[in-house]
Design a protein around this motif. Structure first.
Motif, PDB file in Angstrom:
ATOM      1  N   ALA A  90       0.846  -1.203  -0.194  1.00  0.00           N
ATOM      2  CA  ALA A  90       0.194  -0.097   0.140  1.00  0.00           C
ATOM      3  C   ALA A  90       1.054   1.406  -0.046  1.00  0.00           C
ATOM      4  O   ALA A  90       0.422   2.347  -0.578  1.00  0.00           O
ATOM      5  CB  ALA A  90      -0.914   0.069   1.380  1.00  0.00           C
ATOM      6  N   ILE A  91       2.083   1.178   0.460  1.00  0.00           N
ATOM      7  CA  ILE A  91       2.930   2.349   0.923  1.00  0.00           C
ATOM      8  C   ILE A  91       3.894   2.599  -0.494  1.00  0.00           C
ATOM      9  O   ILE A  91       3.968   3.636  -1.012  1.00  0.00           O
ATOM     10  CB  ILE A  91       3.626   2.176   2.155  1.00  0.00           C
ATOM     11  N   TYR A  92       4.298   1.493  -0.905  1.00  0.00           N
ATOM     12  CA  TYR A  92       5.443   1.586  -1.720  1.00  0.00           C
ATOM     13  C   TYR A  92       5.281   1.242  -3.412  1.00  0.00           C
ATOM     14  O   TYR A  92       5.906   1.682  -3.997  1.00  0.00           O
ATOM     15  CB  TYR A  92       6.719   0.889  -1.186  1.00  0.00           C
ATOM     16  N   SER A  93       4.087   0.371  -3.447  1.00  0.00           N
ATOM     17  CA  SER A  93       4.022  -0.098  -5.053  1.00  0.00           C
ATOM     18  C   SER A  93       3.438   1.043  -5.894  1.00  0.00           C
ATOM     19  O   SER A  93       2.549   1.866  -5.367  1.00  0.00           O
ATOM     20  CB  SER A  93       3.034  -1.402  -4.674  1.00  0.00           C
ATOM     21  N   SER A  94       4.170   0.940  -7.046  1.00  0.00           N
ATOM     22  CA  SER A  94       3.618   2.040  -8.021  1.00  0.00           C
ATOM     23  C   SER A  94       2.358   1.489  -8.955  1.00  0.00           C
ATOM     24  O   SER A  94       1.815   2.318  -9.611  1.00  0.00           O
ATOM     25  CB  SER A  94       4.789   2.201  -8.918  1.00  0.00           C
ATOM     26  N   LEU A  95       2.314   0.333  -8.848  1.00  0.00           N
ATOM     27  CA  LEU A  95       1.424  -0.572  -9.380  1.00  0.00           C
ATOM     28  C   LEU A  95       0.531  -1.282  -8.602  1.00  0.00           C
ATOM     29  O   LEU A  95       0.568  -2.487  -8.272  1.00  0.00           O
ATOM     30  CB  LEU A  95       1.787  -1.582 -10.452  1.00  0.00           C
ATOM     31  N   ASN A  96      -0.619  -0.535  -7.919  1.00  0.00           N
ATOM     32  CA  ASN A  96      -1.437  -1.521  -6.855  1.00  0.00           C
ATOM     33  C   ASN A  96      -2.806  -1.586  -7.200  1.00  0.00           C
ATOM     34  O   ASN A  96      -3.647  -0.984  -6.803  1.00  0.00           O
ATOM     35  CB  ASN A  96      -1.598  -0.366  -5.834  1.00  0.00           C
ATOM     36  N   MET A  97      -2.798  -2.985  -7.762  1.00  0.00           N
ATOM     37  CA  MET A  97      -3.962  -3.337  -8.197  1.00  0.00           C
ATOM     38  C   MET A  97      -4.922  -3.648  -7.029  1.00  0.00           C
ATOM     39  O   MET A  97      -6.125  -3.436  -7.095  1.00  0.00           O
ATOM     40  CB  MET A  97      -3.745  -4.850  -8.910  1.00  0.00           C
ATOM     41  N   PRO A  98      -4.505  -4.253  -5.946  1.00  0.00           N
ATOM     42  CA  PRO A  98      -5.394  -4.505  -4.740  1.00  0.00           C
ATOM     43  C   PRO A  98      -6.120  -2.944  -4.285  1.00  0.00           C
ATOM     44  O   PRO A  98      -7.196  -2.821  -3.796  1.00  0.00           O
ATOM     45  CB  PRO A  98      -4.614  -4.893  -3.598  1.00  0.00           C
ATOM     46  N   GLY A  99      -5.208  -2.192  -4.452  1.00  0.00           N
ATOM     47  CA  GLY A  99      -5.913  -0.848  -3.765  1.00  0.00           C
ATOM     48  C   GLY A  99      -6.891  -0.291  -4.595  1.00  0.00           C
ATOM     49  O   GLY A  99      -7.873   0.140  -4.428  1.00  0.00           O
ATOM     50  N   ASP A 100      -6.840  -0.366  -6.059  1.00  0.00           N
ATOM     51  CA  ASP A 100      -8.115  -0.212  -7.037  1.00  0.00           C
ATOM     52  C   ASP A 100      -9.110  -1.155  -6.879  1.00  0.00           C
ATOM     53  O   ASP A 100     -10.422  -0.567  -6.700  1.00  0.00           O
ATOM     54  CB  ASP A 100      -7.657  -0.493  -8.281  1.00  0.00           C
ATOM     55  N   GLN A 101      -9.081  -2.294  -6.262  1.00  0.00           N
ATOM     56  CA  GLN A 101     -10.221  -3.173  -5.966  1.00  0.00           C
ATOM     57  C   GLN A 101     -11.016  -2.570  -4.864  1.00  0.00           C
ATOM     58  O   GLN A 101     -12.257  -2.810  -4.790  1.00  0.00           O
ATOM     59  CB  GLN A 101      -9.717  -4.398  -5.522  1.00  0.00           C
ATOM     60  N   VAL A 102     -10.092  -2.279  -3.748  1.00  0.00           N
ATOM     61  CA  VAL A 102     -11.068  -1.892  -2.555  1.00  0.00           C
ATOM     62  C   VAL A 102     -11.385  -0.412  -2.751  1.00  0.00           C
ATOM     63  O   VAL A 102     -12.106   0.017  -1.724  1.00  0.00           O
ATOM     64  CB  VAL A 102      -9.940  -1.991  -1.474  1.00  0.00           C
ATOM     65  N   ARG A 103     -11.534   0.424  -3.865  1.00  0.00           N
ATOM     66  CA  ARG A 103     -11.890   1.430  -4.125  1.00  0.00           C
ATOM     67  C   ARG A 103     -13.435   1.223  -4.528  1.00  0.00           C
ATOM     68  O   ARG A 103     -14.194   2.110  -4.733  1.00  0.00           O
ATOM     69  CB  ARG A 103     -11.350   2.320  -4.917  1.00  0.00           C
ATOM     70  N   GLN A 104     -13.989  -0.068  -4.824  1.00  0.00           N
ATOM     71  CA  GLN A 104     -15.231  -0.386  -5.056  1.00  0.00           C
ATOM     72  C   GLN A 104     -16.146   0.053  -3.670  1.00  0.00           C
ATOM     73  O   GLN A 104     -15.553   0.134  -2.716  1.00  0.00           O
ATOM     74  CB  GLN A 104     -15.525  -1.475  -5.518  1.00  0.00           C
ATOM     75  N   PRO A 105     -17.440   0.050  -3.884  1.00  0.00           N
ATOM     76  CA  PRO A 105     -18.277   0.007  -2.697  1.00  0.00           C
ATOM     77  C   PRO A 105     -17.919  -0.869  -1.645  1.00  0.00           C
ATOM     78  O   PRO A 105     -17.858  -2.049  -2.024  1.00  0.00           O
ATOM     79  CB  PRO A 105     -19.754  -0.031  -3.252  1.00  0.00           C
TER      80      PRO A 105
END
Length: 217
Positions: A90-105
């Motif tokens: 979460a802090i250092y990745s430049s390609l954060n696929m999981p972060g995109d997923q949790v932005r859903q409802p």
């Protein structure tokens, strides 16, 4: 037919079909709905395989046996490793696929993870691991033959991390998937069913969501 080959062919053909469902419905539905649809299909199909080929069948969903101290320590260790990895992701990745997923409802994300976690346990521990152990034998090791077989397939199935994450985090993620699968398989063998592995899997994915929400951009 060799039991390993039969299990692999059923796994491969079914996952290809599931991937096709995901691909052709993605534009119309989007995530996480497409993923949920795919895992509902996979769960239903592998439950059918359990019904057709399994000797214990629905005994997988009966009351689990008790866990001893080693099992609890293994679970705690895996949770700590996932927390550390996801924190740095979460802090250092430049390609954060999981972060995109949790932005859903959030409600849909939690439901999606519950469905996918349950589905993966039905596939890997419910069918693959159980099928091999029942037909080939579990062996004399602490880790059964079915556990190792299911872990290899589960690990390979997550090589897609390399297309969605930085290489370092893809490698650490795959290593964690491998370790998680071995522990989940151990829990399945120790408790005699899927209830504990499913709850453990859901906990890991919810922890991932919590870390991403707390520390992700």
């Amino acid at each position: 037919m060799n039991y390993y080959l039969r299990a692999f062919m059923l796994f491969g053909c079914t996952f290809i079909t599931g991937a096709a469902i995901h691909y052709f419905t993605h534009d119309a539905l989007g995530d996480p709905y497409t993923s949920m649809l795919m895992w509902v299909f996979l769960s239903g199909t592998f439950l059918l395989y359990i019904r057709l080929f399994g000797k214990s069948r629905w005994a997988l969903f009966t009351k689990p046996g008790k866990l001893h101290g080693t099992a609890w320590l293994l679970c705690l260790g895996i949770l700590m490793l996932f927390f550390i990895n996801n924190y740095f992701l979460a802090i250092y990745s430049s390609l954060n696929m999981p972060g995109d997923q949790v932005r859903q409802p959030l409600a849909w994300v939690l439901l999606s993870f519950a469905i996918s976690s349950t589905g993966e346990e039905i596939v890997y521990r419910g069918f693959l691991q159980t099928y091999i152990n029942q037909n080939v034998g579990s062996g004399e090791w602490k880790l059964s033959r079915g556990n190792i077989f299911a872990t290899v397939l589960m690990t390979v199935a997550h090589f897609g991390f390399f297309t969605a994450m930085d290489v370092l985090f893809a490698v650490t993620g795959i290593l964690l998937v491998c370790l998680f699968s071995l522990v989940a398989g151990y829990l399945r063998d120790r408790t005699g069913g899927l209830v504990v592995p499913i709850l453990f899997h859901i906990t890991v994915n919810y922890l991932h969501t919590l870390v991403q929400l707390a520390f992700g951009e």
